[in-house]
Structures are given as C-alpha cells and as structure tokens.
Design an enzyme around this catalytic site. Structure first.
Site, PDB file in Angstrom:
ATOM      1  N   GLU A   1       0.868  -1.191   0.000  1.00  0.00           N
ATOM      2  CA  GLU A   1       0.000   0.000   0.000  1.00  0.00           C
ATOM      3  C   GLU A   1       0.902   1.236   0.000  1.00  0.00           C
ATOM      4  O   GLU A   1       0.995   1.974   0.973  1.00  0.00           O
ATOM      5  CB  GLU A   1      -0.973   0.005   1.176  1.00  0.00           C
ATOM      6  CG  GLU A   1      -0.386  -0.197   2.556  1.00  0.00           C
ATOM      7  CD  GLU A   1      -1.434  -0.033   3.649  1.00  0.00           C
ATOM      8  OE1 GLU A   1      -2.407   0.732   3.468  1.00  0.00           O
ATOM      9  OE2 GLU A   1      -1.263  -0.676   4.699  1.00  0.00           O
TER      10      GLU A   1
ATOM     11  N   GLU B   1       4.377   9.061  -3.736  1.00  0.00           N
ATOM     12  CA  GLU B   1       5.091   8.578  -2.556  1.00  0.00           C
ATOM     13  C   GLU B   1       6.060   7.454  -2.933  1.00  0.00           C
ATOM     14  O   GLU B   1       6.399   6.611  -2.109  1.00  0.00           O
ATOM     15  CB  GLU B   1       4.102   8.151  -1.479  1.00  0.00           C
ATOM     16  CG  GLU B   1       3.311   9.341  -0.931  1.00  0.00           C
ATOM     17  CD  GLU B   1       2.365   8.979   0.199  1.00  0.00           C
ATOM     18  OE1 GLU B   1       2.424   7.831   0.685  1.00  0.00           O
ATOM     19  OE2 GLU B   1       1.569   9.851   0.590  1.00  0.00           O
TER      20      GLU B   1
END
Length: 783
Positions: free
Chosen positions: A527, A536
C-alpha cells in the site's frame, strides 16, 4: 498511503444537518436599533441584525456640502478664464469628520455581533471625479469609525454596473485603500449572483442625485451572467486575495445555470442575502422558495465555513419596531396604552414567517453523508505537505488513521481473494513448485511496507476465505512499527507470519519452511500509493523488491495505477498559500488537500474530458536496479558515475520511472485557474480467467468514478499543484497542461506549466497567457 486525517465514518453520527444562522436587514434602516428593538428582532427568530454606520443626517450633510461646492465652483468658473477653469489643481470638496449627530453606532458589549453596513448611496465607480472622491472619503471614514467601535464585519455595496471602463478598477482601488484603514474587521463586498433585468438595487446614489444619467438595464438585452463575477475578480485581484475580503452574494429570483453556481461556490462566501421578492407564496399565502433555490442553498451550506443567511426587508420593519419604542417612551403606560402599542406589532406573536420557513428548510436538508463527518469536514481545503515514507518513520497515530478506512482494505482483500482463487483455477506455476510439478497449491505471499499490519490481516483472511495454504512474510523498515508487528504476530496471528525488519529494497527474499535457500514470491501486496498514485515513490519501492516475484506468474497487488489532472479555481487555497510569506517554496509544493470549495475550469466535451490521464505505472516490469546496472556495465556499484540520465549527474537507473504528459482542457466560459487538481485510480487485480468469469478490483479517488469503484473511501485526499499567479482565461479557451515526473536517481519531483490559447477562427488560435514553469525539486521526495 496519504495522510487524510479522517476518522472512521462508521463511528460518526450522520443524522445531523448544517445549521442556518439567520440575520435581518432592513434597507430603509437609518439608525442602529436600541436594546428593546434589538431584542424584539431576536425574539422573532433572527440570530443577528445589521446596523448602518452613519445616518440620514450625515447623508443630508454630504449632499448639502456638495451642492454648495457645485454652486461655488460655478461662481469660480464665472470669474475664471477658460485656461484657469481647466487647472487640475483647483480645490476639491473635502468631507468634514463625523460628529455625534452623524451616527448612532457606538462601542458596546455587543458591537461584535452587529453586521455593519456602509452607506449604500456612495458611488465609488462614478465617472464624476468629485462624486467618486466624496464616495471614497465617506467609505474610509465609515470603515475606520466602525473598526474603532469594535465591529468585526463591514458590508460594502458592490459596483452597480459591470462596465468595461475605469469604474470597477476605481472601485477596487477604493476597497484596497479601505483595507488599510481597518486592522481587524473583515470587509464584505455585496454583489448579485448576476445582473437580473429590472431587479437591481433601487437605492438612490450621489450620481443619481447630481447626475441623473444612470441607465437602467434593458430587459430585452442579452444577459451575460458572468459580468458580476468579472467585477469581483477585479476587486479581489487588486486587493491581492486579502484574507479579510469576503463576499455577500445576493440570491436572484431566477437561479442561474450550474456553471455560475459552482463558480460562486468556489469563492470566499460570508453571507447569502435573500430579498423578499425572491420568495413565492404557497396556497396558504406563506413564503416559500423554489426547489432550485433550495438546492442552491443546500449546496452552499455544505461548506466547512458555511455562509450566514441575511433576509432583506422581510420584517419586522421600522414601523413594527416602533411599538417597543412607544411603550418605552411612556414611563408608566396604562394597560390600554400598552395594549394598543402591542397590537401594532407585526407579526403579533411567535417567529417571523420568513424565519419559520427557513427553519423548516433547515430541517429538510439531506443529512450529512459518510463523506461529511465532522472529522472529514474539518479537513476541507486544509493544506498538508505529502509524506516522505522512505525518508521518515511514521508514528502509530498516523498508521491508525490509515487503518480507519474499511473501504480500502475491503477492496484489497477482494483483490487478494480473486488472485488466490484464480491461481487455483488456472493452476499457475508457483514459487514452491518443482520442475516436474510447477503448480503447488501452497502460495508464498509477502506484504512489503506492512506498517502495523492491516494488510497482513487481510491476506490471512483472504487465505481462509479461499481455503488457500500460504506462507506469509511481512517486511517493515520502521523499527518502532516492527515492535508492534512482533506483538501482533503473537496475539492475533498465532505466529503464522515471518517478520523481517528491513527496507523492502534491501530484502534478500523469503526463505520457505524447511529450506535454507531463498525462494520467490507468488503474491506481493503493498500500500505505497499516494494521492497522485506515484507521488510517494511506489514505482521506486516496487523496483527494489519486484525482483523477488516469481516469473512469469507472480502478481503485484496493486497491478497498475494511473495519475489524472484537472485545472481548478480555488481562491481560498491560493490566498492561504500566498499568506505563507516565510516559505519561499510555498507555491512549488504539491499539497495533499481535501479539495471542496472549488470550481473545475474544464467542461465535459468529446475527446477532452474534465479529468484526463497523465500517465500510468504497471507492475511488475523488467528493470535494471542500480546494482544490476553496475554489474551489467562492468564496474562495482560504488564506482557508478554520472552517465546518460536525463538529469545532469544521474546515471539513469531510475529513468524508466520518469514521465511526461501534455493535456488539453476545453473551457467554454471565462474564468481563472489557480492550479491543478491531481487524482489517481488503481487496478488492484484484474481477472486472468478467459471469458470474464472473474472481475476487476479497483480503487479510485476521481470525483466522477469514486462512487462506482470505491464508494466512501477516505484514505486519500487529492493533490494540488498550485500556480504562483492566478491565470485568467477568456471564453472558449483551451488550457494546455504540461507536467513532468523527474528523477536524478536520488529523488523524484514534479514540474508543471499551464498555457492559455484562445480561438480566433475556425482553424486558428493564439496564445494569450501562460504560467511560470513550476518545480518541486527543492522539496522533492527522497528515494
């Protein structure tokens, strides 16, 4: 995973509704209400009242002074030569300072609860320099005096017309000056949503008295519904998006199209004003609003800072309020005198009928949804810097926030179950299989970046649901979270999970039970997604661990993700960023923000949707890691030197994760863009069974897709790429958006540029504006 700060919606009470804060305004009121009158208005159901700063005496004094000035000027002209009459240094009228006869507004303990109004008869847009000069003096005197008294809110009548000449610019300059006069109060510009023919304000201005040349609008003339917004845009731009400048928006009798409603929705609304003429009468003779008006109000009341509602000229008026004063005037009234005075009050008892109706509408609003919990609402348009998950170790409270979204983890679990079930159906080769028997029903699974273990729990649940034997590894670099995982493995997972404390990019791979050699992974679950999908560093992280995936059948969950963009107008966010004077890079940070009070610049047209895909990442993908790159080129890793990377000084090992897009957005109506809204979609797992027996499991934060693919998912807020300067575009324009995902092998950043093109012919267009090239390199995400 992007920090949203949201709470689990299941824990909130959704039956509450937005609250109406109702005010009363009488356009004929010339004096501040005394205590008895003020209480009478409050008792009729209103929450607050308006108060004029000056009175009729001041108005008459200004008018008489100007009349005397005009008379004296005529006498001067009779005595002066033609050359002298045109001398620009001739005396001009100066308004004397206020006296106690000019106002009934004074400092008091409740002054902060009064909404003060400047004189509606001034005309800052007048082409007569003397009238505009007097108007500017009066405005400055009134706002300065109201500020001295302690008023916190000052309403100023907006321009009466939206002419293209100097009027609105002149008005804007006066408001800029007034902002310098007040140190604490907010200035509220009162403007109509659009100019309705024959429904303009009727208050007589100085221009009407001394000029009389003001032209009423032609009801047969085609209406341009954006002219009022044009005036507002000029005013707030001149005032540099001051955080003390707001709007009071007058609701029209006929609600305009959605495009204009959304435009005003994005602006800093402080009040919605509704006049008596907007209301209709039902069969019983009671006031009502149309369904379109109700929908508009309901929409605007969903804002975190919901506008207050001012009802204009709906009573109690001056005559009604005179009853209280009549009784007070008699020191000891008889019962007959008191009864007669009270009988003159309208309404005789209870709530004002308009207030009663608005309270009814308040109760009829749709209740808050799962996406409108107090926790989520508090994050409306609140700027947050993106996480640095590789450079920083997250705290337990941050992980807890992520885990509060059941929708995301339900979708992940569904994807894992689909993958496990189809593995059995297809009997795909497995990591624990042999050359003679490639298929092994026991699968090797890994959760990379396990955090506090929510995905580990979902993998175990999926295995039980599909009756799949698994060996499971959980990899986590955060030493503090690793302690939590050790404890959880004992308490909840019964030691079924092999825990590894390391950066996933340095993991040596799983070593199965009964073996001393590492093997490959069948299903890799992560995730790592951010608000823009890749912001990210999910691609870089997966590059460092996907070499452990069993080929060719190993699966990554998520399988792919796409980034999407749309240009938006968001004055509040621009003003917020502009106020961060201490941060020189404020406009070059991609912010995570729950975008709410915004207007999408682009419209939905064929081949040019409102939300357009910027790029895509798919996993797994064959790629050279830095150590493999070094070995391939014949030298040790520590001797890798600068080479052919796109960025000077880079060797190009992360070049495959660079991206570029060029998108065209169509804007039929004129407006202004303050930046780019970024979203992502992800395919967690797509069925590999021929004939479509399986399904595609997806998550999305795209506004037009989230309800279909992952309804009520709150884990990710959108990302916002701001522009240093608002970029205005004309009607029928096209916004060309260019964006780059850049890397130098040590960090990743974005660069973005917006250009404006206007069509000047069927096959010809010209460039009419462009933003600067923006770059987040100085606040890049570290690899």
């Amino acid at each position: 995973m992007s920090y949203s700060g949201a709470l689990n919606p299941a824990s909130e009470d959704h039956e509450s509704r937005p609250h109406y804060y109702l005010g009363q305004h009488d356009s004929d009121r010339c004096e501040v209400l005394d205590d008895d009158q003020y209480n009478q208005v409050l008792n009729s159901g209103f929450n607050f009242v308006t108060a004029p700063i000056t009175n009729r005496h001041f108005f008459q004094r200004v008018v008489e002074q100007h009349k005397e000035f005009l008379k004296e000027r005529q006498e001067w002209n009779d005595r002066l030569t033609p050359a002298q009459r045109t001398n620009p240094s001739l005396p001009v009228p100066i308004v004397p300072t206020l006296t106690d006869e000019d106002t009934s507004l004074y400092p008091s303990h409740y002054i902060g609860s009064l909404i003060t109004y400047t004189s509606p008869w001034i005309d800052l847009c007048s082409s007569d320099p003397y009238i505009s000069g007097i108007s500017r003096q009066v405005l400055n005197m009134e706002v300065a005096y109201a500020n001295f008294c302690g008023a916190r809110t000052i309403v100023i009548a907006g321009p009466r017309q939206d002419e293209s000449g100097p009027g609105v610019a002149q008005y804007a300059r006066a408001i800029q000056e007034a902002l310098l006069q007040v140190t604490r109060a907010n200035l509220i510009i009162h403007l109509p949503m659009y100019r309705e023919p024959l429904l303009e304000e009727k208050c007589e201005t100085l221009s009407d008295i001394f000029d009389g040349s003001r032209m009423d609008s032609d009801p047969k003339k085609e209406i341009d519904i954006f002219t009022s917004w044009d005036s507002w845009h000029t005013i707030r731009s001149v005032c540099e998006y001051s955080n003390r400048l707001f709007l009071a928006l007058r609701i029209p009798r006929r609600v305009p199209e959605k495009t204009l409603q959304e435009r005003w929705f994005s602006e800093p609304l402080h009040f919605l004003t509704i006049g008596q003429s907007v209301f209709q009468s039902n069969r019983a003779g009671n006031p009502t609003l149309s369904k379109h008006h109700q929908d508009l109000i309901n929409r605007y009341m969903r804002l975190k800072n919901a506008p207050w509602i001012i009802l204009n000229d709906v009573g109690p008026n001056a005559e009604d309020l005179g009853a209280a004063r009549a009784i007070k005037a008699i020191e000891y009234p008889s019962l007959a005198e008191a009864s007669k005075a009270l009988q003159e009050r309208k309404p005789r008892s209870g709530l004002n009928e308009y207030v009663s109706y608005m309270k009814y509408l308040e109760r009829q609003q749709p209740p808050y949804t799962a996406m409108e919990t107090p926790g989520l609402t508090s994050f409306q348009d609140w700027l947050q810097s993106p996480l640095q998950p590789l450079a920083d170790n997250l705290e337990s409270a941050t992980y807890e926030v992520f885990e509060g979204d059941p929708v995301k983890y339900d979708q992940y679990e569904a994807a894992i179950k689909e993958a496990m079930a189809e593995w059995k159906i297809l009997k795909k080769p497995s990591a624990l299989g042999t050359e003679s028997e490639p298929y092994n029903p026991e699968l090797v699974c890994a959760v990379a970046g396990a955090g506090r273990g929510p995905l580990v729990t979902r993998v175990l649940r999926a295995a039980r649901a599909t009756d799949t034997k698994i060996q499971l590894w959980a990899v986590e670099k955060n030493q503090n979270a690793f302690v939590y995982l050790l404890n959880k493995n004992k308490r909840e997972w019964n030691g079924q999970v092999t825990l590894v404390k390391t950066d996933m990019r340095g993991w040596g791979g799983p070593v199965p039970r009964g073996s001393s050699a590492p093997c490959k992974v069948d299903i890799l679950v992560t995730e790592l997604l951010g608000s823009f999908g890749d912001n990210e560093l999910s691609p870089e992280c997966l590059d460092g661990i996907q070499n452990h995936l069993f080929q060719p059948s190993g699966m990554s969950i998520p399988h792919s993700y796409t980034a999407h963009l749309s240009p938006i107008s968001t004055p509040r966010l621009f003003a917020d960023i502009a106020s961060r004077e201490s941060d020189p890079h404020a406009f070059e940070i991609p912010y995570v923000v729950r975008l709410f009070q915004l207007d999408f610049n682009a419209q939905r047209v064929p081949n040019h949707p409102r939300f357009q895909q910027a790029w895509e990442f798919v996993h797994p993908v064959g790629v050279n890691r830095a150590d493999e790159f070094a070995a391939e080129h014949g030298f040790g890793k520590k001797y890798v030197t600068a080479g052919g990377g796109a960025m000077y000084g880079s060797n190009g090992t992360n070049e495959h994760n660079a991206r570029h897009c060029h998108l065209t957005f169509v804007c039929p109506t004129r407006g202004v863009t303050h930046g780019l809204a970024g979203y992502f979609e992800s395919t967690l797992y797509e069925s590999q069974v021929e004939g479509g027996e399986g399904r595609k499991v997806e998550i999305s934060i795209l506004p037009d897709q989230i309800d279909r693919k992952s309804k009520d998912m709150i884990s990710w807020f959108p990302i916002f790429f701001p522009l240093k300067k608002p970029l205005y575009f004309p009607q029928d324009a096209e916004l060309e958006v260019s964006m780059w995902r850049q890397t130098d092998d040590t960090k990743v950043w974005y660069e973005w540029l917006v250009e404006v093109y206007a069509w000047v012919g069927p096959q010809s267009r010209i460039k009419v504006g462009a933003s600067e090239m923006h770059s987040s390199k100085k606040v890049a995400c570290l690899m």
